[in-house]
Design a protein around this motif. Sequence first.
Motif, PDB file in Angstrom:
ATOM      1  N   ARG A 159      63.277 -98.040 -53.521  1.00 56.23           N
ATOM      2  CA  ARG A 159      62.340 -98.260 -52.415  1.00 56.23           C
ATOM      3  C   ARG A 159      63.065 -98.823 -51.199  1.00 56.23           C
ATOM      4  O   ARG A 159      62.785 -98.451 -50.068  1.00 56.23           O
ATOM      5  CB  ARG A 159      61.277 -99.271 -52.831  1.00 56.23           C
ATOM      6  N   TYR A 164      64.987 -96.116 -49.294  1.00 58.97           N
ATOM      7  CA  TYR A 164      64.096 -95.315 -48.451  1.00 58.97           C
ATOM      8  C   TYR A 164      63.644 -96.100 -47.224  1.00 58.97           C
ATOM      9  O   TYR A 164      63.611 -95.575 -46.116  1.00 58.97           O
ATOM     10  CB  TYR A 164      62.858 -94.868 -49.245  1.00 58.97           C
ATOM     11  N   ALA A 165      63.279 -97.353 -47.449  1.00 61.23           N
ATOM     12  CA  ALA A 165      62.771 -98.166 -46.338  1.00 61.23           C
ATOM     13  C   ALA A 165      63.850 -98.370 -45.284  1.00 61.23           C
ATOM     14  O   ALA A 165      63.598 -98.266 -44.087  1.00 61.23           O
ATOM     15  CB  ALA A 165      62.269 -99.510 -46.858  1.00 61.23           C
ATOM     16  N   GLY A 213      64.205 -95.185 -43.500  1.00 65.05           N
ATOM     17  CA  GLY A 213      62.974 -94.807 -42.805  1.00 65.05           C
ATOM     18  C   GLY A 213      62.800 -95.547 -41.503  1.00 65.05           C
ATOM     19  O   GLY A 213      62.383 -94.987 -40.503  1.00 65.05           O
ATOM     20  N   ASN A 214      63.101 -96.826 -41.504  1.00 65.84           N
ATOM     21  CA  ASN A 214      63.039 -97.640 -40.288  1.00 65.84           C
ATOM     22  C   ASN A 214      63.722 -98.970 -40.610  1.00 65.84           C
ATOM     23  O   ASN A 214      63.113 -99.879 -41.175  1.00 65.84           O
ATOM     24  CB  ASN A 214      61.594 -97.860 -39.858  1.00 65.84           C
ATOM     25  N   GLY A 226      67.825 -90.222 -42.381  1.00 63.71           N
ATOM     26  CA  GLY A 226      67.534 -91.237 -43.384  1.00 63.71           C
ATOM     27  C   GLY A 226      66.089 -91.299 -43.802  1.00 63.71           C
ATOM     28  O   GLY A 226      65.192 -90.822 -43.104  1.00 63.71           O
ATOM     29  N   GLY A 227      65.862 -91.883 -44.977  1.00 63.61           N
ATOM     30  CA  GLY A 227      64.507 -92.178 -45.412  1.00 63.61           C
ATOM     31  C   GLY A 227      63.752 -91.050 -46.082  1.00 63.61           C
ATOM     32  O   GLY A 227      62.628 -91.241 -46.517  1.00 63.61           O
ATOM     33  N   ARG A 228      64.337 -89.899 -46.141  1.00 66.27           N
ATOM     34  CA  ARG A 228      63.619 -88.746 -46.679  1.00 66.27           C
ATOM     35  C   ARG A 228      64.492 -87.974 -47.648  1.00 66.27           C
ATOM     36  O   ARG A 228      65.667 -87.741 -47.378  1.00 66.27           O
ATOM     37  CB  ARG A 228      63.281 -87.797 -45.546  1.00 66.27           C
ATOM     38  N   LEU A 253      56.069 -84.124 -43.735  1.00 67.71           N
ATOM     39  CA  LEU A 253      55.500 -84.982 -44.773  1.00 67.71           C
ATOM     40  C   LEU A 253      56.378 -84.969 -46.007  1.00 67.71           C
ATOM     41  O   LEU A 253      56.622 -83.969 -46.590  1.00 67.71           O
ATOM     42  CB  LEU A 253      54.085 -84.487 -45.118  1.00 67.71           C
TER      43      LEU A 253
END
Lengths: 528, 339
Positions: B209, B212-213, B216-217, B282-284, B339
């Motif tokens: 997690r 990803y976080a 993601g940002n 990143g993040g995906r 998405l």
Amino acid sequence: MGMPGGVPILFREVSVAPGPLLETRNVIKRFTGVIALKGVSFAVETGTIHGLLGENGAGKSTLVKIIAGMQAPTEGEILLDGTPVVAFDVKAMEGHGVFLVTQEPAVVNELSVAENLMLGRWPRRGVWVDSRRMYDLATQFLEGTGLDPRASAGVLSAVDRRKLNILRALHSGGRLIILDEPTTALTTADRRALFDFMRRLKANGVTFLFISHYNEEILEICDSVSVLRDGVLVVGGQAVSALDSEALSTMVLGRGLELFHRARGAAPAPEEPAWRFLDIRGRGLVIDRLDIRPGEIVGFAGLPGSGAQETGRALYGLLPVSGTIAFGTQTFRIPTDPATALKRGIAYLSDDRLKDGIITIESIRNNIVLSSLSSVSVAGFLRPARERSVVERFFEMLAIKARSPDQAVAALSGGNQQKVCLSRLLATGPKLLILNEPTRGIDVGVKEEVHRIVDRLARSGVAVIIVTSDLDEMLRTVDRVILFVDGRPVGDRAAASLTKDEILREAFSTRPGHTVRKFELEAGAKPA
Amino acid sequence: MSANIEPNTGTADSLRSNASVPKIWRYALQKGLQYVVWIWLVGLIIIFSILNPFFFSTSNLQNVLVQATVLGLLGLAQSLVLLVGEIDLSVAANAGISSALGALAIQHLGMPSFVGAAIGLAVATLIGLVNGLCVTRLRMVSLIESLGMMIMLQGGLLAITQGNTITDLPNAYTWIGKATLDGWPVMPIMLLAGFAAMGVMLQRTVLGRSLYATGGNAATAFVAGIRVHQIKIIAFTLSGFVAGLAGYLLGAWQMAITSDQGEGFLLYAIAAPIIGGVSVFGGRGGTLGILGGVLLLTVIHVGLAIIYVPSFYVTMIGGILIFIAVAVDAIRVNAIGGL
């Protein structure tokens, strides 16, 4: 270049022919199965500032997109100067003088003000940009605006960037400027400067369509207002002079808005251990002592740079300052980063959701548990059942409007994004909550919801700090206001006995040294 | 900052327009596009099998999986870093030099094979850690930092091998490259184990997690209490470890370590995750997609050889197929709003 009468070209008063510049006739916009606009007819008079109000999802942005040429209406007509528009295309609309200036000012930092002003349409000599002509033209055009054509756009203040965007539209022949929430992230003083600027342009015949969530702004700057509700125009071009804030809210919501007022006197017994912030120094802050009791909501007020914002951030470890925090039996250093602050029971709501409040590409679920991953896991492995129960609890408690918690946050309205952000804080079980501009950029209705949630939290024993520049809102939602000037808390008074004017007067007039005491004496409050 | 006046991402309206499409179709479209790489893969397998039925034989499919193992692990190593919004150009060079150092420890210092392999893994992990520290503590830009690291490692490998190929590796070292279990080669088991571990880590752990976080940002992740620098260092370090594992398997499988070992893998190790849906920002991205990307590239590589495309054209046609795959992925991201 002689200016007749010495009046800058932008601000020469002109007499405008009366009549609507823009008119929409029975505009319908259908998306497969859903009708976003159900026959909207309204008119914007030349040389006026026209407000457009409505909740998120009321159809405002669809209407604006159609007027700006980004979408075509399913049915109905758009008329400019009485002539129907045939091509719905951004370039074509700009050709007619219609320009949309979005929330995010589109300015190229690396270029000068003049280069930005004529972006892409620089005067040329062969393949070269004719700099001298460009600066001559820009100097002439910008006279009286306070913008230096040769300054780098990167150093402009937030309000100057917005001005530059408006000017660029005008320089390209703009006559109708659509401003989409132009005051987001502007200070009170900047807002005033922007409004003055708009008024001066209006006198020159420029027409504005002004979109804002803030009733006060609409009342202050607009001549008339139109309101959309569920795709229907409920009010079209009503004169603002006869309206007040409450009337506007009622028009937007379709029912009376019940403003939340915190019931005071419900503060817990003083013997409960308080949060105590001691000897905070650094980044311009000079705070000897501040006390906040559990169950109390305290407002931090002050001009930008006064220390109100900074103190909120520093207590969460976002600014490097020295100092100690005492709570109950523990005493510890000011946290050096958010992870440490969270461990101490401090949670913080960012004033800029998109920048550092939420992760838009992730699901509501992942956002909600982001700050409490350790409590929904064992030895580093997530426990899905625990996670689900936390997510569902806050998803329901804050009434987040979404199909399911698995939906991406990007698809939510501002108000619901703010609720996701709040949920993330609440899931950590905070004992001290620091909320930085908690109602910025959200609907009037959701605002009151947020205030009620915060009030409920305080009643359950959480200490709350609210930093906001919206003083009306602060005065009805907090117990106590601490005013900051030059990095110091200079006044501490019960909100019930304060007025907005008093705070503003003191914030502007108080200077460190002798005048500091004045406020305290007048206020009759003990030094913080 | 962009100079374009971008359309307001009027979320409420776009939400409405989406909601009106029948739910089941939208779902099918999303899922279909999400696994578009697998549709590609199946399509290519069918085409190659028609052109040469041998392609679909057990032995050839086993070969595909064996060939996919090293690329797969390097793809995982790259993905770990891509997920946090960084890039590591040194993974392939890392695989090369770490395995060479391990092999030299065996040959020159008389160490047992497993110690040699462990030394290789330790070196690779350390290189990953150094990358992570440079990118976070020194705030070096990962693209350039890892480019420098890559050139250093490539040069280092050339220097320690003096341009020679290391051969005569002990049987215990090379065993895993040839070993079979019940007629099935062991190499792909390493591949699947690697992907399974990555899948569990990403989906089921706090670390996953946090990765990803962070990608993601990063600003939000930091304010939300995630130690972003620490997470990035972990990503780079784990990436180094996995690259080391890939290096060891490559050496064991080839039974030799050349003076430019691993170099040819780099661009494919970046392409595979991206084809599989990992975002360079990143993040995906997820494990299944990465695996699909790896298998797709390997199938293209093996398939073109098997249908006797003249070798002069193999690279070009392979490039065209990759290009199309990435274009389709770009369309996918646009179509479903990422998405």
